[in-house]
Write a protein that holds these residues in place. Sequence first.
Motif, short mmCIF file in Angstrom:
data_model
loop_
_atom_site.label_atom_id
_atom_site.label_comp_id
_atom_site.label_asym_id
_atom_site.label_seq_id
_atom_site.Cartn_x
_atom_site.Cartn_y
_atom_site.Cartn_z
N HIS A 138 40.86 -8.17 -13.40
CA HIS A 138 39.47 -7.77 -13.18
C HIS A 138 38.85 -8.51 -11.99
O HIS A 138 39.15 -9.68 -11.76
CB HIS A 138 38.62 -8.07 -14.42
N ALA A 139 37.94 -7.83 -11.29
CA ALA A 139 37.12 -8.50 -10.28
C ALA A 139 36.23 -9.48 -11.02
O ALA A 139 35.92 -9.31 -12.20
CB ALA A 139 36.28 -7.47 -9.52
N ARG A 140 35.80 -10.54 -10.34
CA ARG A 140 35.01 -11.56 -11.02
C ARG A 140 34.13 -12.34 -10.05
O ARG A 140 34.37 -12.35 -8.85
CB ARG A 140 35.93 -12.55 -11.73
N ASP A 141 33.11 -12.97 -10.65
CA ASP A 141 32.27 -13.91 -9.91
C ASP A 141 32.90 -15.29 -10.04
O ASP A 141 33.25 -15.72 -11.15
CB ASP A 141 30.86 -13.98 -10.50
N VAL A 142 33.06 -15.97 -8.92
CA VAL A 142 33.53 -17.35 -8.91
C VAL A 142 32.38 -18.20 -8.41
O VAL A 142 31.86 -17.96 -7.32
CB VAL A 142 34.77 -17.52 -8.00
N THR A 143 31.95 -19.17 -9.23
CA THR A 143 30.82 -20.02 -8.88
C THR A 143 31.33 -21.37 -8.41
O THR A 143 32.14 -22.02 -9.08
CB THR A 143 29.89 -20.23 -10.09
N ILE A 144 30.85 -21.79 -7.24
CA ILE A 144 31.17 -23.10 -6.69
C ILE A 144 29.87 -23.91 -6.67
O ILE A 144 28.91 -23.52 -6.02
CB ILE A 144 31.74 -23.00 -5.26
N LYS A 145 29.85 -25.01 -7.41
CA LYS A 145 28.67 -25.88 -7.42
C LYS A 145 28.61 -26.65 -6.10
O LYS A 145 29.62 -27.19 -5.64
CB LYS A 145 28.74 -26.84 -8.60
N LEU A 146 27.43 -26.68 -5.48
CA LEU A 146 27.27 -27.29 -4.16
C LEU A 146 26.50 -28.60 -4.19
O LEU A 146 26.24 -29.19 -3.14
CB LEU A 146 26.61 -26.28 -3.20
N HIS A 147 26.12 -29.08 -5.37
CA HIS A 147 25.60 -30.43 -5.58
C HIS A 147 24.39 -30.78 -4.71
O HIS A 147 24.27 -31.90 -4.22
CB HIS A 147 26.71 -31.46 -5.37
N HIS A 148 23.51 -29.82 -4.49
CA HIS A 148 22.25 -30.04 -3.77
C HIS A 148 22.46 -30.56 -2.35
O HIS A 148 21.68 -31.36 -1.84
CB HIS A 148 21.32 -30.96 -4.57
N ARG A 149 23.49 -30.03 -1.70
CA ARG A 149 23.73 -30.38 -0.30
C ARG A 149 22.73 -29.63 0.56
O ARG A 149 22.29 -28.52 0.22
CB ARG A 149 25.16 -30.03 0.10
N LEU A 150 22.38 -30.21 1.70
CA LEU A 150 21.38 -29.64 2.60
C LEU A 150 22.03 -29.03 3.84
O LEU A 150 23.02 -29.56 4.34
CB LEU A 150 20.39 -30.71 3.05
N GLY A 151 21.44 -27.94 4.32
CA GLY A 151 21.91 -27.35 5.57
C GLY A 151 21.12 -26.10 5.92
O GLY A 151 20.51 -25.48 5.05
N ARG A 152 21.15 -25.79 7.19
CA ARG A 152 20.62 -24.50 7.65
C ARG A 152 21.78 -23.54 7.90
O ARG A 152 21.62 -22.33 7.89
CB ARG A 152 19.80 -24.68 8.93
N TYR A 153 22.95 -24.12 8.12
CA TYR A 153 24.18 -23.37 8.31
C TYR A 153 25.17 -23.81 7.24
O TYR A 153 25.26 -24.99 6.91
CB TYR A 153 24.78 -23.63 9.69
N LEU A 154 25.90 -22.85 6.71
CA LEU A 154 26.89 -23.14 5.69
C LEU A 154 28.15 -22.37 6.06
O LEU A 154 28.09 -21.20 6.42
CB LEU A 154 26.37 -22.69 4.33
N GLN A 155 29.29 -23.06 6.01
CA GLN A 155 30.54 -22.41 6.36
C GLN A 155 31.51 -22.50 5.18
O GLN A 155 31.74 -23.57 4.63
CB GLN A 155 31.16 -23.08 7.58
N LEU A 156 32.02 -21.33 4.77
CA LEU A 156 33.02 -21.23 3.70
C LEU A 156 34.40 -21.09 4.32
O LEU A 156 34.58 -20.28 5.24
CB LEU A 156 32.78 -19.97 2.86
N HIS A 157 35.35 -21.86 3.82
CA HIS A 157 36.77 -21.68 4.16
C HIS A 157 37.45 -21.28 2.86
O HIS A 157 37.48 -22.06 1.90
CB HIS A 157 37.39 -22.97 4.69
N LEU A 158 37.98 -20.06 2.82
CA LEU A 158 38.63 -19.54 1.61
C LEU A 158 40.12 -19.38 1.90
O LEU A 158 40.51 -18.70 2.86
CB LEU A 158 38.02 -18.20 1.22
N TYR A 159 40.94 -20.00 1.05
CA TYR A 159 42.39 -20.04 1.25
C TYR A 159 43.09 -18.99 0.38
O TYR A 159 42.81 -18.89 -0.81
CB TYR A 159 42.92 -21.44 0.92
N PHE A 160 43.99 -18.25 0.99
CA PHE A 160 44.72 -17.18 0.31
C PHE A 160 45.57 -17.71 -0.83
O PHE A 160 46.25 -18.73 -0.68
CB PHE A 160 45.66 -16.46 1.29
N ALA A 161 45.59 -16.97 -1.95
CA ALA A 161 46.51 -17.24 -3.06
C ALA A 161 47.61 -16.19 -3.09
O ALA A 161 48.66 -16.40 -3.69
CB ALA A 161 45.76 -17.23 -4.39
#
Length: 184
Positions: A138-161
């Motif tokens: 099934h498709a799903r939501d994956v939640t990543i907690k970001l621990h109240h980090r600050l930024g105006r720009y955010l970059q995700l690096h997602l690694y293939f499984a």
Amino acid sequence: GIISYSIPKGVQRGIEIDLSDKSYDGHEDDERYVEGLGQLVDGQKGKDNFRLDQGFGKGYEWVGWRNDTPNLLGRPIEITFEFDGVRNFSAVIIHTSNMFIKDVQVFVRAKVFFSIGGRQYIGEPVQFSYMPDTMLDHARDVTIKLHHRLGRYLQLHLYFAARWLMLSEITFISGKNGGKRNRT
């Protein structure tokens, strides 16, 4: 609060399924879409079976990449978001496909980087690991907690499984720096 995001161009899967960000309103720069918004923030989550036509064509709700695409060659998918100001990030929720019987799986790990000005991403990234699931496709939501980090720009690096990585929606839980939290 999202002004724009930048992603690698999605690819074709077979003859019938185009996994590019078809509603992206920015422009192409080499092998990336830049300075725009599209399907990853349109509020529409893809269904479990990406091969079904939900009215706009097979796979329309999904953006996807193959790990052997020449511009990727084993590197992670990099997605950069620009926000309307500095934000305090609690979490990111990524809607992803896990149709492992078709060689599509949730990313095996992620790194999340933060920047105030957009040129330098300083400090340790938030790191996240995901245990591969080859039981439920099934498709799903994956939640990543970001621990109240600050930024105006955010970059995700997602690694293939697996050979394919497919995303449908990315939502942030954040607030203006010092303000209350909102979904953006």
